[in-house]
Design a protein around this motif. Structure first.
Motif, PDB file in Angstrom:
ATOM      1  N   GLY A 133       0.813  -1.286   0.021  1.00 22.27           N
ATOM      2  CA  GLY A 133       0.035   0.067   0.088  1.00 22.27           C
ATOM      3  C   GLY A 133       0.862   1.299  -0.038  1.00 22.27           C
ATOM      4  O   GLY A 133       0.784   2.262  -0.798  1.00 22.27           O
ATOM      5  N   ALA A 136       2.810   1.757  -3.499  1.00 21.59           N
ATOM      6  CA  ALA A 136       1.964   2.017  -4.500  1.00 21.59           C
ATOM      7  C   ALA A 136       1.480   3.251  -4.548  1.00 21.59           C
ATOM      8  O   ALA A 136       1.230   3.887  -5.432  1.00 21.59           O
ATOM      9  CB  ALA A 136       0.903   0.920  -4.549  1.00 21.59           C
ATOM     10  N   GLY A 137       1.073   3.746  -3.052  1.00 25.43           N
ATOM     11  CA  GLY A 137       0.399   5.058  -3.120  1.00 25.43           C
ATOM     12  C   GLY A 137       1.677   6.111  -3.200  1.00 25.43           C
ATOM     13  O   GLY A 137       1.263   7.264  -3.633  1.00 25.43           O
ATOM     14  N   SER A 140       2.326   6.315  -7.046  1.00 27.77           N
ATOM     15  CA  SER A 140       1.086   6.827  -7.485  1.00 27.77           C
ATOM     16  C   SER A 140       0.902   8.243  -7.458  1.00 27.77           C
ATOM     17  O   SER A 140       0.714   9.266  -8.297  1.00 27.77           O
ATOM     18  CB  SER A 140      -0.314   6.175  -7.110  1.00 27.77           C
ATOM     19  OG  SER A 140      -0.390   4.920  -7.294  1.00 27.77           O
ATOM     20  N   THR A 386      -4.715  -1.294  -7.438  1.00 28.90           N
ATOM     21  CA  THR A 386      -4.112  -1.669  -6.064  1.00 28.90           C
ATOM     22  C   THR A 386      -4.918  -1.270  -4.898  1.00 28.90           C
ATOM     23  O   THR A 386      -5.345  -1.824  -3.773  1.00 28.90           O
ATOM     24  CB  THR A 386      -2.624  -1.488  -5.822  1.00 28.90           C
ATOM     25  OG1 THR A 386      -1.724  -2.158  -6.779  1.00 28.90           O
ATOM     26  CG2 THR A 386      -2.035  -1.656  -4.401  1.00 28.90           C
ATOM     27  N   LEU A 387      -5.355   0.215  -5.233  1.00 35.27           N
ATOM     28  CA  LEU A 387      -6.151   0.994  -4.024  1.00 35.27           C
ATOM     29  C   LEU A 387      -7.422   0.122  -4.141  1.00 35.27           C
ATOM     30  O   LEU A 387      -7.913  -0.099  -2.784  1.00 35.27           O
ATOM     31  CB  LEU A 387      -6.318   2.327  -4.508  1.00 35.27           C
ATOM     32  CG  LEU A 387      -7.322   2.873  -3.699  1.00 35.27           C
ATOM     33  CD1 LEU A 387      -6.713   3.106  -2.321  1.00 35.27           C
ATOM     34  CD2 LEU A 387      -7.324   4.490  -4.102  1.00 35.27           C
ATOM     35  N   ASP A 397      -4.390  -1.392   4.679  1.00 36.17           N
ATOM     36  CA  ASP A 397      -3.306  -1.377   3.629  1.00 36.17           C
ATOM     37  C   ASP A 397      -3.819  -0.412   2.733  1.00 36.17           C
ATOM     38  O   ASP A 397      -2.891   0.717   2.260  1.00 36.17           O
ATOM     39  CB  ASP A 397      -2.931  -2.556   3.052  1.00 36.17           C
ATOM     40  CG  ASP A 397      -1.395  -2.813   2.278  1.00 36.17           C
ATOM     41  OD1 ASP A 397      -0.734  -1.924   2.755  1.00 36.17           O
ATOM     42  OD2 ASP A 397      -1.057  -3.660   1.485  1.00 36.17           O
ATOM     43  N   PHE A 401      -2.101   3.383   1.569  1.00 40.02           N
ATOM     44  CA  PHE A 401      -2.192   3.725   0.229  1.00 40.02           C
ATOM     45  C   PHE A 401      -2.316   5.336   0.171  1.00 40.02           C
ATOM     46  O   PHE A 401      -1.678   6.117  -0.357  1.00 40.02           O
ATOM     47  CB  PHE A 401      -3.037   2.880  -0.763  1.00 40.02           C
ATOM     48  CG  PHE A 401      -2.935   3.307  -2.219  1.00 40.02           C
ATOM     49  CD1 PHE A 401      -3.389   4.414  -2.449  1.00 40.02           C
ATOM     50  CD2 PHE A 401      -2.240   2.691  -3.085  1.00 40.02           C
ATOM     51  CE1 PHE A 401      -3.520   4.859  -3.845  1.00 40.02           C
ATOM     52  CE2 PHE A 401      -2.130   2.952  -4.238  1.00 40.02           C
ATOM     53  CZ  PHE A 401      -2.762   4.096  -4.787  1.00 40.02           C
ATOM     54  N   SER A 424       1.362   3.048   7.971  1.00 42.66           N
ATOM     55  CA  SER A 424       1.797   1.634   7.824  1.00 42.66           C
ATOM     56  C   SER A 424       2.067   0.978   9.255  1.00 42.66           C
ATOM     57  O   SER A 424       1.619  -0.097   9.399  1.00 42.66           O
ATOM     58  CB  SER A 424       2.627   1.519   6.717  1.00 42.66           C
ATOM     59  OG  SER A 424       3.015   0.128   6.515  1.00 42.66           O
TER      60      SER A 424
END
Length: 569
Positions: A133, A136-137, A140, A386-387, A397, A401, A424
């Protein structure tokens, strides 16, 4: 002598099979040609003259090919490290100046040193603490920032800042400086590149075979670059106010000492260098480990740290900025048939040829095309899938993100990543502090015990069996204690409490004291505390403690033994 050769010459080269040579050569040439526009664009994204993108694809690539862990990973300038370089150096020097370039090399050297030290200390395990998370966050959010930052090349508006608010504020402030022809060139290029990248099914596959369509899609950015150069020359775009990259210095990157900072400057850059090193390692390792798994090869995280570290460290002395393993260029490398790092060495030859032979040919290239190239390629890094997946399967998670994504947009890359990591870790702590404690019963006719809320089980009026599904430590001991007392209140007739410890891998001092207190509380009620399934390492820790010495009940090898001994009481 043999041992020295073994250390200096990589295994892949000592064991090289000539059968792989044709595909390695072809793959290296293909990657080299296709990533030239991308490399130029990433240098501009980093705030450097375009030629530095080619510089960054020479020495670091050679070093990684020699020392890295992956046979097929293509290292070079990437979007994340480029924008992190730009955002971290913004307070120190003006972009595009010699001082700025020297500081970019200094940052690469610092990042490389940290990665190399981490490799020597065998810290490859740290990768597992960056959740999907958060990574990817962060990526992004960085992708959105990169996208917005490139609008300055499509509009000729001097957009600046380190966050989305900063970019949009300066864009609004200088909106009157919009250059119509630059915007037209940029928008058309962006639309064509997006159609090529995401509409290949309709653009190419309707009239070309699958393999031909794949190559058409890959070659299109290079073809568009050539067309833009020809149009720029024919229509004299530079004379009409369109910014072009101008003459690229001829020759190879030269040995240059990076900027030598004072102690305060170095300390200010160190946190950024640390975060960049972490991002480089996580992103590169994810690419390298994925392809190692697909190819049935072994992935060594510590060797990856060393290879990336030395690639950046040596690159810092040869006019490079920070580099990492690239998702897209590695995919092209593999799809083109690369078998060994020789393909990367062939890519280096293409970059050298571009610097020696094609430097003046690139001069009419509009910056708008480079900006459009980056914007089109960066869209794919905005990871909505992924979100959605995280929000459906693991809300914590998903929260990580969102925290990283929003943090990056509002506060910038470094602070955004820290926010994501904090959320996290907070989620991890919260999960550990709320362990699952199940009331269990016996599956009829078996020696198995399962949750009474999930299975049809047999229970015993005088026994209460609880399974603790987490190690016990200071962060969850009070929560476990409270849940045990609540369970005892639900079953007041039970005077034998069995704690099933099969999932408990550690009991710290605070948890030991909690269990001792529980034992005393039960004794005052004429009840007894028993344990089953205590693991050997855990028993080694608590065997000679007051918890066991003063235990009102017994320690049983299995839950079945405990039930057989106690259900008759």
């Amino acid at each position: 002598m043999t041992s020295i050769a073994a250390r200096l010459i990589p295994t892949w080269l000592r064991q090289y099979q000539l059968a792989a040579l044709p595909t390695d050569v072809i793959a290296g040439l293909v990657v080299g040609v296709l990533v030239i526009p991308q490399s130029l664009g990433y240098a501009v994204l980093a705030g450097l003259p375009p030629v530095y993108g080619l510089y960054a694809a020479i020495v670091p690539v050679i070093v990684y090919a020699w020392l890295g862990s992956s046979n097929v990973q293509a290292v070079g300038p990437v979007a994340i490290t480029a924008i992190m370089t730009a955002s971290s150096l913004l307070p120190y020097a003006e972009q595009g100046t010699e001082q700025y370039a020297l500081m970019a090399s200094l940052l690469a050297l610092m990042v490389g040193s940290l990665l190399w030290i981490a490799g020597r200390l065998k810290l490859g395990w740290i990768m597992q603490f960056i959740s999907r998370g958060v990574s990817a966050g962060f990526v992004s959010g960085a992708a959105v920032l990169i996208f917005v930052s490139q609008l300055k090349y499509l509009t000729d508006i001097p957009i600046a800042g380190s966050s989305l608010i900063g970019y949009l504020s300066t864009m609004q402030l200088y909106a009157r400086q919009l250059h119509s022809l630059t915007l037209l060139i940029g928008v058309i290029a962006f639309a064509l590149l997006v159609a090529n990248r995401y509409g290949s099914k309709w653009v190419w596959r309707t009239w070309l075979s699958s393999s031909s369509a794949k190559w058409a899609e890959r070659l299109f950015p290079l073809i568009l670059l050539g067309i833009a150069i020809l149009l720029s020359m024919a229509l004299h775009w530079d004379a009409r106010g369109v910014a072009t990259i101008g003459n690229i210095p001829q020759g190879l990157p030269r040995f240059t000492l990076p900027h030598i900072p004072d102690i305060q400057e170095a300390l200010k850059l160190l946190p950024t260098a640390g975060l960049m090193a972490l991002i480089i390692f996580v992103s590169s390792s994810s690419v390298a480990s994925t392809y190692a798994r697909l190819r049935g090869e072994k992935f060594d995280a510590n060797r990856e740290l060393t290879g990336l570290g030395l690639a950046n460290l040596f690159g810092g002395f040869f006019q490079s900025f920070a580099v990492a393993g690239g998702f897209s260029r590695t995919a092209i490398n593999v799809d083109s048939g690369a078998k060994t790092p020789l393909a990367s060495l062939m890519t280096v030859l293409v970059m050298i040829a571009a610097l020696i032979a094609f430097n003046s040919a690139l001069a009419p290239l509009p910056y708008a095309l480079l900006g459009a190239t980056i914007m089109a390629s960066i869209i794919g890094l905005i990871d909505i899938a992924t979100l959605k997946s995280a929000w459906q399967r693991d809300r914590l998670d998903g929260a990580s993100f969102i925290a990283a994504f929003v943090g990056v947009l509002i506060f910038g890359l470094n602070t955004g990543l820290v926010i994501g990591l904090m959320v996290s870790f907070a989620s991890l702590i919260w999960q550990s502090s709320q362990p699952h404690v199940a009331i269990v019963g016996q599956l009829a006719g078996t020696g198995h015990f399962r949750n009474i809320n999930r299975h049809d089980v047999v229970t015993f009026h005088n026994l209460l069996m609880l399974r603790i599904d987490e190690s016990l430590f200071f962060g969850n001991s009070e929560s476990v204690h409270r849940r045990i007392l609540n369970a005892l209140q639900q079953y007041p007739e039970a005077h034998e409490l069995i704690l099933i410890m099969a999932a408990v891998n550690h009991i710290d001092l605070t948890a030991q004291e909690m269990l001792s207190t529980l034992n005393q509380e039960l004794a005052l009620q004429n009840k007894h505390l028993h344990f089953s399934f205590i693991k050997g390492p855990v028993m080694d820790v608590i065997e000679h403690t007051p918890l066991i010495a003063e235990l009102s009940g017994q320690v049983y090898l299995s839950t079945m033994d405990a039930v057989n001994a106690l259900k008759q009481i």
